[in-house]
Design an enzyme around this catalytic site. Sequence first.
Site, PDB file in Angstrom:
ATOM      1  CE  LYS A  52      -4.009   2.093   2.280  1.00  0.00           C
ATOM      2  NZ  LYS A  52      -3.668   3.498   2.026  1.00  0.00           N
ATOM      3  NE  ARG A  61     -14.475   3.553   2.951  1.00  0.00           N
ATOM      4  CZ  ARG A  61     -13.242   4.032   2.748  1.00  0.00           C
ATOM      5  NH1 ARG A  61     -12.203   3.233   2.785  1.00  0.00           N
ATOM      6  NH2 ARG A  61     -13.056   5.312   2.512  1.00  0.00           N
TER       7      ARG A  61
HETATM    8  P1  ATP Z   1      -6.254   6.099   3.528  1.00  0.00           P
HETATM    9  O1  ATP Z   1      -7.053   7.105   4.312  1.00  0.00           O
HETATM   10  O2  ATP Z   1      -5.833   4.925   4.310  1.00  0.00           O
HETATM   11  O3  ATP Z   1      -5.175   6.690   2.700  1.00  0.00           O
HETATM   12  P2  ATP Z   1      -8.361   6.136   1.697  1.00  0.00           P
HETATM   13  O4  ATP Z   1      -9.539   6.372   2.579  1.00  0.00           O
HETATM   14  O5  ATP Z   1      -7.823   7.253   0.901  1.00  0.00           O
HETATM   15  O6  ATP Z   1      -7.211   5.452   2.513  1.00  0.00           O
HETATM   16  P3  ATP Z   1      -8.867   3.493   1.107  1.00  0.00           P
HETATM   17  O7  ATP Z   1      -9.725   2.827   0.151  1.00  0.00           O
HETATM   18  O8  ATP Z   1      -9.243   3.361   2.503  1.00  0.00           O
HETATM   19  O9  ATP Z   1      -8.751   5.008   0.699  1.00  0.00           O
HETATM   20  O10 ATP Z   1      -7.377   2.982   0.872  1.00  0.00           O
HETATM   21  C1  ATP Z   1      -6.998   2.771  -0.435  1.00  0.00           C
HETATM   22  C2  ATP Z   1      -6.090   3.851  -0.912  1.00  0.00           C
HETATM   23  O11 ATP Z   1      -4.757   3.388  -0.821  1.00  0.00           O
HETATM   24  C3  ATP Z   1      -6.325   4.080  -2.375  1.00  0.00           C
HETATM   25  O12 ATP Z   1      -7.206   5.143  -2.569  1.00  0.00           O
HETATM   26  C4  ATP Z   1      -4.968   4.338  -2.954  1.00  0.00           C
HETATM   27  O13 ATP Z   1      -4.740   5.725  -3.024  1.00  0.00           O
HETATM   28  C5  ATP Z   1      -3.998   3.779  -1.945  1.00  0.00           C
HETATM   29  N1  ATP Z   1      -3.224   2.621  -2.427  1.00  0.00           N
HETATM   30  C6  ATP Z   1      -1.896   2.479  -2.282  1.00  0.00           C
HETATM   31  N2  ATP Z   1      -1.481   1.303  -2.771  1.00  0.00           N
HETATM   32  C7  ATP Z   1      -2.555   0.667  -3.248  1.00  0.00           C
HETATM   33  C8  ATP Z   1      -2.767  -0.584  -3.860  1.00  0.00           C
HETATM   34  N3  ATP Z   1      -1.781  -1.455  -4.075  1.00  0.00           N
HETATM   35  N4  ATP Z   1      -4.041  -0.913  -4.215  1.00  0.00           N
HETATM   36  C9  ATP Z   1      -5.066  -0.062  -3.986  1.00  0.00           C
HETATM   37  N5  ATP Z   1      -4.919   1.138  -3.404  1.00  0.00           N
HETATM   38  C10 ATP Z   1      -3.681   1.505  -3.029  1.00  0.00           C
END
Ligand code: ATP
Length: 597
Positions: free
Chosen positions: A262, A429
């Site tokens: 991630k 989500r």
């Molecule tokens: P966070 O607040 O933890 O950054 P978020 O709320 O923006 O997350 P989430 O869906 O909770 O979004 O977490 C996924 C996010 O992580 C994605 O929006 C993307 O930007 C990031 N990301 C990084 N690496 C990856 C990956 N390998 N696959 C999918 N998403 C990834």
Amino acid sequence: MDLQILVQAFSKLERITSRTQIVLVLVDLFKKTPPETIDKVIYLIQGKLWPEWKGLPELGVGEKFLIKAIAKATRARESEVENLYKKLGDLGKVAENLKSRAESAGAGLVKFMGAVGKEKLSVEKVYETLVKVALAAGEGSRDVKINLIAGLLTDASPLEARYIVRLIEGRLRLGIGDAAIMDALAITYAGSQAYRPLVERAYNIRADLGNIAKILAKSGIKALEGIKPEVGVPIRPMLAERLSDPHEILAKVGGKALVEYKYDGERAQIHKKGNDVWIYSRRLENITHQYPDVVEMVLQSIKSNEVIIEGEIVAIDPETGEMKPFQELMHRKRKHDIHEIIKECPVAVYLFDILYKDGEDLTLKPIMERRKALIEVVQETDRFRIAQYMITDSPEELEKFFLEAIENGAEGVMIKAIHEKAIYQAGARGWLWIKYKRDYKSEMSDTVDLVVVGAFAGRGRRAGKYGALLMAAYDPDTDTFKTVCKVGSGFTDEDLEKLNQMLQPYITPHKHPRVDCLMKPDVWVVPALVAEIIGAELTLSPLHTCCKNMVRKGVGISIRFPRFIRWRDDKGPEDATTTKELLEMYKRQLRRIEEVR
Ligand code: ATP
């Protein structure tokens, strides 16, 4: 379409807060709207001229211009307009007031001569003129804008003038969310709210509600069934749930999973058609201009004609090639000197999905098929490559990979279900993707992203500034924002200095209709700004409405000792942590306490 129909609806919408009634008013309005105008009506309801991702100029003409235009159209003196503005605090109301006065003064004359020179305004004419106002630029544009606005106001009725001014100011603020619009579209064009999921799926695949409405109005609900992504129009991103135990994570996704780093950067949805490339952020803003180097990489590494792929753009150290934290990318937001910044703040792109390829919608294909297509499409280089991944069914292996990811500068790992039903759930989500981040340890060491809905005046050293913010979580079921805490610590002096200016455009005299709140802040704020917050733990509180009555009667979930960490400009209000997520976090916290006992 007569403008009166639209402004009558605006006036009703401004007065009601019940969700059912809002939908009914919208249905009535849509039924009176001709198919070729429905897209414009939708944008205007949202207070804009086109979807933000088009990257076109927005409305938002300054007060000074508007005062001049109002004076010109109503034959009042500018000082008179200014004084009335001081008294009423709303330029829309000022215009309405002065128009009423001008009309009654001119009534005798009109009776005598007939209504000379006054044209009945249509929605189309107003929209067209507003587009001209928004696009006017360069030398002489100031006078062009003033004349265009004055022209509209001359022909407007008092009520029309109120809303024209608010639209031009960028302050319409009816508080109508996408969800209410989608319900109303389903009822209007398919006869029942039961069709809302179909409308929503189409919107998730093509994030342009005006365009979806037009397809519905012209071709009916059937036309939405097979709707495919369109290169250039962003797809709403799929999001992940969160968990912190490798055993639980693997069980949740069906035993075996694709595990990826991630990355801690900026999400990028990259669209390519021939030699044209568009890059959209997590909240679907057009960020292409910030990344000319990425555009170049796409053109070099992707040979297929039409693709939509997703990845994370990460800042890297120009010397070592190591990954740097997300904040480094902020330099890219500065518009000037982009070529200088490319050198100072180079980036790499880690790709993790493909959603469309040469006419084929891949969002409904299982993830492993998408992965195969992604590998085929990309010719990897050092700086443009597929995210580091592995496939495993072992919790121990997963934990090892997680530690390795952190060691290498990632935030943790993403675990993705690989069964046949693991499609790309645009705009949702869900449990097909689970994030496992570094900071899940004791109590509330995980952060939440909350929306500002109010502000409190500061005292002592903070007198004259805002000292604390009222923060809310998003509840998608009711499409409302429910308060969680009041945050006053964690701000640097610089953050506090900037607060007044940041909040100013969003301050509103009344509680926003989508805010569910028991407290009374000193000022109300339209839900727009998202901040990352941490606290000591989640607690129960009678003062807050998040998950009220869900854990215990009469109380909601709150955060003890909340602290501001940073603004999340990459998130819109609907991307904030949801009330359901907070409930899950609270339950997990209880389980942990039980375990310790
Ligand atoms: P966070 O607040 O933890 O950054 P978020 O709320 O923006 O997350 P989430 O869906 O909770 O979004 O977490 C996924 C996010 O992580 C994605 O929006 C993307 O930007 C990031 N990301 C990084 N690496 C990856 C990956 N390998 N696959 C999918 N998403 C990834």
